[in-house]
Design an enzyme around this catalytic site. Structure first.
Site, PDB file in Angstrom:
ATOM      1  N   HIS A 172      -5.166   9.499   0.020  1.00 43.05           N
ATOM      2  CA  HIS A 172      -5.262   8.826   1.333  1.00 43.05           C
ATOM      3  C   HIS A 172      -5.652   9.772   2.547  1.00 43.05           C
ATOM      4  O   HIS A 172      -5.277   9.498   3.673  1.00 43.05           O
ATOM      5  CB  HIS A 172      -3.668   8.441   1.674  1.00 43.05           C
ATOM      6  CG  HIS A 172      -3.627   7.343   2.543  1.00 43.05           C
ATOM      7  ND1 HIS A 172      -3.846   7.304   3.932  1.00 43.05           N
ATOM      8  CD2 HIS A 172      -3.364   5.987   2.172  1.00 43.05           C
ATOM      9  CE1 HIS A 172      -3.750   6.143   4.420  1.00 43.05           C
ATOM     10  NE2 HIS A 172      -3.429   5.325   3.479  1.00 43.05           N
ATOM     11  N   ASP A 199       0.637  -1.130   0.111  1.00 43.96           N
ATOM     12  CA  ASP A 199       0.182   0.224   0.048  1.00 43.96           C
ATOM     13  C   ASP A 199       1.002   1.344   0.080  1.00 43.96           C
ATOM     14  O   ASP A 199       2.095   1.410   0.288  1.00 43.96           O
ATOM     15  CB  ASP A 199      -0.862   0.076   1.267  1.00 43.96           C
ATOM     16  CG  ASP A 199      -1.890  -0.963   1.529  1.00 43.96           C
ATOM     17  OD1 ASP A 199      -1.934  -1.851   0.321  1.00 43.96           O
ATOM     18  OD2 ASP A 199      -2.628  -1.034   2.343  1.00 43.96           O
ATOM     19  N   ASP A 200       0.196   2.329  -0.357  1.00 47.46           N
ATOM     20  CA  ASP A 200       0.661   3.683  -0.109  1.00 47.46           C
ATOM     21  C   ASP A 200       1.530   4.252  -1.210  1.00 47.46           C
ATOM     22  O   ASP A 200       2.249   5.286  -0.909  1.00 47.46           O
ATOM     23  CB  ASP A 200       0.956   3.996   1.187  1.00 47.46           C
ATOM     24  CG  ASP A 200      -0.098   3.731   2.189  1.00 47.46           C
ATOM     25  OD1 ASP A 200      -1.141   3.325   2.115  1.00 47.46           O
ATOM     26  OD2 ASP A 200       0.397   3.820   3.530  1.00 47.46           O
ATOM     27  N   HIS A 253      -6.209   2.774  -4.266  1.00 52.18           N
ATOM     28  CA  HIS A 253      -6.384   2.961  -2.533  1.00 52.18           C
ATOM     29  C   HIS A 253      -6.357   4.580  -2.330  1.00 52.18           C
ATOM     30  O   HIS A 253      -5.898   5.112  -1.468  1.00 52.18           O
ATOM     31  CB  HIS A 253      -4.658   2.779  -2.216  1.00 52.18           C
ATOM     32  CG  HIS A 253      -4.584   2.430  -0.517  1.00 52.18           C
ATOM     33  ND1 HIS A 253      -5.545   2.181   0.205  1.00 52.18           N
ATOM     34  CD2 HIS A 253      -3.506   2.872   0.216  1.00 52.18           C
ATOM     35  CE1 HIS A 253      -5.141   2.358   1.378  1.00 52.18           C
ATOM     36  NE2 HIS A 253      -4.006   2.688   1.701  1.00 52.18           N
ATOM     37  N   HIS A 277       3.413  -2.264   3.167  1.00 49.99           N
ATOM     38  CA  HIS A 277       3.511  -0.760   2.744  1.00 49.99           C
ATOM     39  C   HIS A 277       5.003  -0.592   2.381  1.00 49.99           C
ATOM     40  O   HIS A 277       5.754  -0.245   2.989  1.00 49.99           O
ATOM     41  CB  HIS A 277       3.243   0.094   3.984  1.00 49.99           C
ATOM     42  CG  HIS A 277       1.839  -0.126   4.704  1.00 49.99           C
ATOM     43  ND1 HIS A 277       1.946  -0.978   5.472  1.00 49.99           N
ATOM     44  CD2 HIS A 277       0.851   0.484   4.554  1.00 49.99           C
ATOM     45  CE1 HIS A 277       0.449  -1.031   5.924  1.00 49.99           C
ATOM     46  NE2 HIS A 277      -0.159   0.022   5.224  1.00 49.99           N
TER      47      HIS A 277
HETATM   48 ZN   LIG Z   1      -2.632   3.153   3.174  1.00 50.05          ZN
END
Ligand SMILES: [Zn+2]
Length: 248
Positions: free
Chosen positions: A115, A60-61, A111, A208
């Site tokens: 964020h 993620d991210d 995603h 992540h």
């Molecule tokens: Zn995230």
């Protein structure tokens, strides 16, 4: 005296179970009381039942110009497939990395764009975050993403309706497979160990590449994937994991 002590001990044990239960209940409740229904309906996935030795690694991210590039090399070295839950704003900034992911056979998930914390945000705001990111992914890869992972795991009825409108399945993760790899100071060894200690077929592992601790996550994959292979496990994309679900 003996009886008193036993009663005390029993009381402590019950109190322990009681508070443990409360904390578990709150933990799940904080996420969303309807989560299990969404899971039953196939709107949200956290793991699949499968006879095959497979797991899905999800990152993620990102993309991040340093961590993600290093991660892609490690995944290639060990011939592992993964799913990247990218942020729209970073995909826009580093389209080449997203292209590289697709060319290497990895899956791209949505995603959100920024964020942002969805809590208290309007439907319109959430819709834009989701739509914009799907459009960016489509633009770079030629394909619409199939999965959406809400930032921070946020869930609400309104948000779930919006993801349905966009033909997205909510790609959650398996509780036991959250190693908190993003926390600064968590070592690659610790992350790999956590995953191996909780390993079960059909799990979705949350990691992540976009966090500041991302290089430890990369290091963890270099330790983990060969170990998984040794135990007969294969790392597959989220779409592939769903295809391998048992259908009784
Ligand atoms: Zn995230």
């Amino acid at each position: 005296m003996f009886i008193v002590m036993r009663r005390k001990t029993a009381g402590m044990v019950f109190a322990g179970i009681f508070f443990f239960g409360i904390s578990l209940g709150l933990y799940n409740f904080a996420l969303h009381p309807n989560m299990y229904n969404w899971e039953k309906q196939g709107i949200l996935i956290r793991e699949v039942k499968t006879d095959q030795k497979v797991i899905a690694l999800t990152f993620d991210d990102g993309p991040d110009p340093v961590n993600t590039r290093a991660l892609l090399q490690v995944l290639e070295k060990h011939e592992a497939q993964a799913t990247f839950f990218v942020l729209g704003k970073l995909a826009e900034k580093y389209p080449d990395l997203v292209k590289e992911m697709t060319e290497a056979g990895h899956e791209i998930g949505n995603h959100s764009y920024s964020h942002a914390d969805f809590n208290g945000k309007s439907d319109d705001f959430i819709r834009k975050e989701i739509k914009k990111t799907s459009a960016i992914i489509k633009d770079i890869t030629g394909q619409n993403p199939k999965f959406f992972r809400p930032p921070g795991g946020y869930l609400s009825h309104a948000m779930v309706d919006l993801t349905k409108e966009e033909d997205l399945t909510i790609g959650y993760w398996t509780w036991e497979q959250d190693s908190k790899d993003w926390r600064n100071g968590t070592s690659g060894e610790q992350i790999a160990k956590h995953i191996l200690n909780h390993l079960q077929s059909g799990q979705i592992v949350v990691l992540h590449d976009g966090a500041s601790n991302g290089m430890q996550t990369v290091k963890a994959m270099d330790i983990l994937i060969p170990q998984l292979k040794k135990s007969g496990y294969k790392c597959v994309s989220l779409s592939r994991l769903l295809e391998l679900e048992n259908h009784e």
